[in-house]
Design a protein around this motif. Structure first.
Motif, PDB file in Angstrom:
ATOM      1  N   ILE A 113     -75.543  29.079  64.355  1.00  0.00           N
ATOM      2  CA  ILE A 113     -74.623  27.927  64.300  1.00  0.00           C
ATOM      3  C   ILE A 113     -75.205  26.830  63.414  1.00  0.00           C
ATOM      4  O   ILE A 113     -74.474  26.179  62.652  1.00  0.00           O
ATOM      5  N   LEU A 114     -76.505  26.631  63.492  1.00  0.00           N
ATOM      6  CA  LEU A 114     -77.162  25.656  62.631  1.00  0.00           C
ATOM      7  C   LEU A 114     -76.939  26.033  61.158  1.00  0.00           C
ATOM      8  O   LEU A 114     -76.628  25.177  60.316  1.00  0.00           O
ATOM      9  N   GLY A 115     -77.077  27.324  60.852  1.00  0.00           N
ATOM     10  CA  GLY A 115     -76.821  27.793  59.497  1.00  0.00           C
ATOM     11  C   GLY A 115     -75.380  27.552  59.073  1.00  0.00           C
ATOM     12  O   GLY A 115     -75.106  27.145  57.937  1.00  0.00           O
ATOM     13  N   LYS A 116     -74.434  27.785  59.996  1.00  0.00           N
ATOM     14  CA  LYS A 116     -73.018  27.558  59.698  1.00  0.00           C
ATOM     15  C   LYS A 116     -72.751  26.092  59.393  1.00  0.00           C
ATOM     16  O   LYS A 116     -71.961  25.757  58.494  1.00  0.00           O
ATOM     17  N   SER A 117     -73.414  25.201  60.128  1.00  0.00           N
ATOM     18  CA  SER A 117     -73.194  23.763  59.893  1.00  0.00           C
ATOM     19  C   SER A 117     -73.708  23.354  58.515  1.00  0.00           C
ATOM     20  O   SER A 117     -73.071  22.550  57.819  1.00  0.00           O
ATOM     21  N   HIS A 118     -74.832  23.898  58.090  1.00  0.00           N
ATOM     22  CA  HIS A 118     -75.392  23.556  56.774  1.00  0.00           C
ATOM     23  C   HIS A 118     -74.535  24.125  55.640  1.00  0.00           C
ATOM     24  O   HIS A 118     -74.302  23.443  54.627  1.00  0.00           O
ATOM     25  N   ILE A 119     -74.067  25.359  55.799  1.00  0.00           N
ATOM     26  CA  ILE A 119     -73.258  25.950  54.720  1.00  0.00           C
ATOM     27  C   ILE A 119     -71.886  25.277  54.655  1.00  0.00           C
ATOM     28  O   ILE A 119     -71.288  25.154  53.576  1.00  0.00           O
ATOM     29  N   ALA A 120     -71.370  24.805  55.812  1.00  0.00           N
ATOM     30  CA  ALA A 120     -70.108  24.054  55.819  1.00  0.00           C
ATOM     31  C   ALA A 120     -70.261  22.755  55.021  1.00  0.00           C
ATOM     32  O   ALA A 120     -69.339  22.335  54.318  1.00  0.00           O
ATOM     33  N   ASP A 121     -71.426  22.120  55.114  1.00  0.00           N
ATOM     34  CA  ASP A 121     -71.685  20.911  54.326  1.00  0.00           C
ATOM     35  C   ASP A 121     -71.541  21.173  52.833  1.00  0.00           C
ATOM     36  O   ASP A 121     -71.052  20.326  52.080  1.00  0.00           O
ATOM     37  N   VAL A 122     -71.981  22.354  52.409  1.00  0.00           N
ATOM     38  CA  VAL A 122     -71.908  22.709  50.984  1.00  0.00           C
ATOM     39  C   VAL A 122     -70.470  23.036  50.591  1.00  0.00           C
ATOM     40  O   VAL A 122     -69.938  22.510  49.600  1.00  0.00           O
ATOM     41  N   ILE A 123     -69.816  23.900  51.378  1.00  0.00           N
ATOM     42  CA  ILE A 123     -68.469  24.370  51.035  1.00  0.00           C
ATOM     43  C   ILE A 123     -67.468  23.215  51.007  1.00  0.00           C
ATOM     44  O   ILE A 123     -66.617  23.137  50.115  1.00  0.00           O
TER      45      ILE A 123
END
Length: 471
Positions: A266-276
């Motif tokens: 989930i932490l990874g998903k939050s960081h990649i959402a910041d980029v997308i």
């Protein structure tokens, strides 16, 4: 089990010592046996009369459940057991506990999504019924499934009460039902039991490998699990503030149990959402953190399909298309019913130049998620423009905009479709919508950031947008 109203049951006690109130009086054996027989008959007649009275007069009349019809299905019925898990009702009387009941529902859907022998409707579609009084028949026919799971959750301090029932919409019969009244620490065991009982009721046999994937590694720390539940709910809201809350809860869960894979994913998903979604002040740093979190999750549990989806997005943004496809196909093989993973694979395949393979992925994702987000529809529409299905693309976009009028990809797909059909005025009208949604939109920025593998695919879109008036 499965009887809503209590049924009164009678017992006749015929004891030798109660046959006569006078002691010492001699009785003939034949008469004793006759008396007992008479009493037994009288008792049986009484019981039969009571049951008849209950059935015919006293028992409240309940209308039979309306059953679903195959002919009225909005979508073709899958050729395997199909199920929709409705959001469990929060009976706690506390809105703050919504994440808890929703989290339990999500956990069951996620677990079932890993079973290839079952067809499972995505969370987004079943949660469209949340808070509504709906009939099993309606859910079955609208989502195109045979079985429906519904339930309720009540949490009080360190106790939890969960009720669940699995219904065959075609017959109205309850295949399975159970009520759990346990300590909160038993929550993991309850969720596992519900999932396994559903699989058994649907007569699905799992291999040892599938059983291992179904269980996953998980955690024994209840507080870490509850924090992860909250993080999962926040990350699904897809806005900047909720994304930050998801990251905070995930970090708190990791602090409680660093060997628990889900919060790392989930932490990874939050960081990649910041980029997308362009929320990050430093996209490069966010990419590094997303990569580290996803890799950590997989080192703890290599069956964590959500971590593989995060890696797939990272590889796509780095234009390592083959690695992106490999990771996303791995995620889909781990969870064949995870609509978001299938959807991500569709996007990656299109950017990799494999549009003919991408379209079936989007169609499959929408079948798993038949009440989809606008993005599902707009990505399919854009893919149709690449294969010359312009009218079909226009029709799909018009279904997407009522869900989200600000869907940028949908507007771009319409510009491409209208330009390709020579409908210049319609194309210019959609260009105005593109600039309304994103006043800073530029073809130069799009050319740099869209991760197309083939220049011809990228130029196809850019030329259509330029012809319609975008710069």
């Amino acid at each position: 089990k499965n009887i809503a109203k209590p049924v009164r049951v009678y017992r006749a006690r015929i004891e030798p010592e109660a046959a006569s109130s006078k002691l010492g009086k001699e009785k003939k054996p034949g008469k004793t046996r006759l008396s007992r027989s008479v009493l037994a008959v009288v008792a049986l007649v009484g019981i039969a009369g009571a049951v008849a009275l209950w059935q015919l007069v006293l028992r409240p009349v309940r209308p039979p459940m309306e059953v679903a019809s195959k002919e009225k299905m909005a979508l073709p019925l899958p050729n395997k057991p199909s199920i929709a898990v409705l959001p469990f009702v929060n009976m706690s009387g506390d809105k703050e506990q919504e994440y808890f009941s929703d989290g339990i529902t999500e956990s069951i859907i996620t677990a079932l999504s890993k079973v290839p022998e079952i067809f499972v409707i995505a969370r987004n579609s079943t949660f469209s019924y949340k808070g509504k009084q709906v009939k099993v028949k309606q859910v079955s026919e609208e989502l195109g499934v045979r079985y429906v799971l519904e339930g309720s959750v009540q949490r009080s301090a360190d106790r939890v009460r969960i009720a669940a029932q699995l219904i065959d919409a075609f017959t109205g019969h309850h295949l399975w039902a159970e009520r759990y009244d346990r300590d909160l620490k038993d929550l993991f065991a309850i969720e596992d039991d519900i999932t396994k009982k559903i699989i058994m009721a649907l007569q699905v046999k799992l291999t040892q490998g599938e059983q291992a994937i179904l269980r996953g590694k998980g955690t024994e720390n209840l507080d870490a699990y509850l924090k992860c539940m909250e993080a999962s709910e926040y990350v699904l809201r897809m806005n900047k503030d909720a994304n930050l809350m998801a990251r905070q809860r995930a970090e708190e869960a990791i602090a409680l149990d660093s060997k628990y894979s889900s919060p790392h994913a989930i932490l990874g998903k939050s960081h990649i959402a910041d980029v997308i979604f362009n929320w990050s002040a430093s996209p490069r740093e966010s990419m590094v953190r997303a990569f580290e979190s996803a890799k950590k999750a997989l080192s703890l549990d290599d069956s964590d399909f959500q971590a593989r989806v995060v890696l797939a997005w990272i590889y796509l943004l780095k234009r390592e298309h083959d690695k992106a496809i490999e990771e996303c196909e791995g995620a889909v093989s781990l969870a064949p019913n995870a609509a978001d993973a299938v959807f991500a694979l569709g996007i990656i395949l299109r950017f990799a130049g494999r549009v003919e393979d991408a379209v079936p992925m989007f169609e499959r994702a929408i079948r798993l998620n038949p009440i989809p987000q606008a993005a599902y529809l707009s990505q399919l529409a854009l893919s149709y423009t690449f294969i010359g299905e312009f009218e079909k693309a226009i029709g799909i976009c018009k279904k997407a905009f009522p869900k989200n009028p600000d869907d940028l990809i949908g507007r771009i797909a319409l510009v491409v479709a209208y330009t390709s059909l020579g409908r210049e005025s319609d194309a210019r009208a959609e260009v105005a919508e593109v600039l309304r949604i994103d006043p800073k939109f530029s073809l130069e920025y799009a050319a740099k950031t869209w991760p197309y593998k083939r220049e011809a695919n990228r130029d196809f879109v850019l030329i259509a947008l330029r012809k319609a008036g975008l710069k």
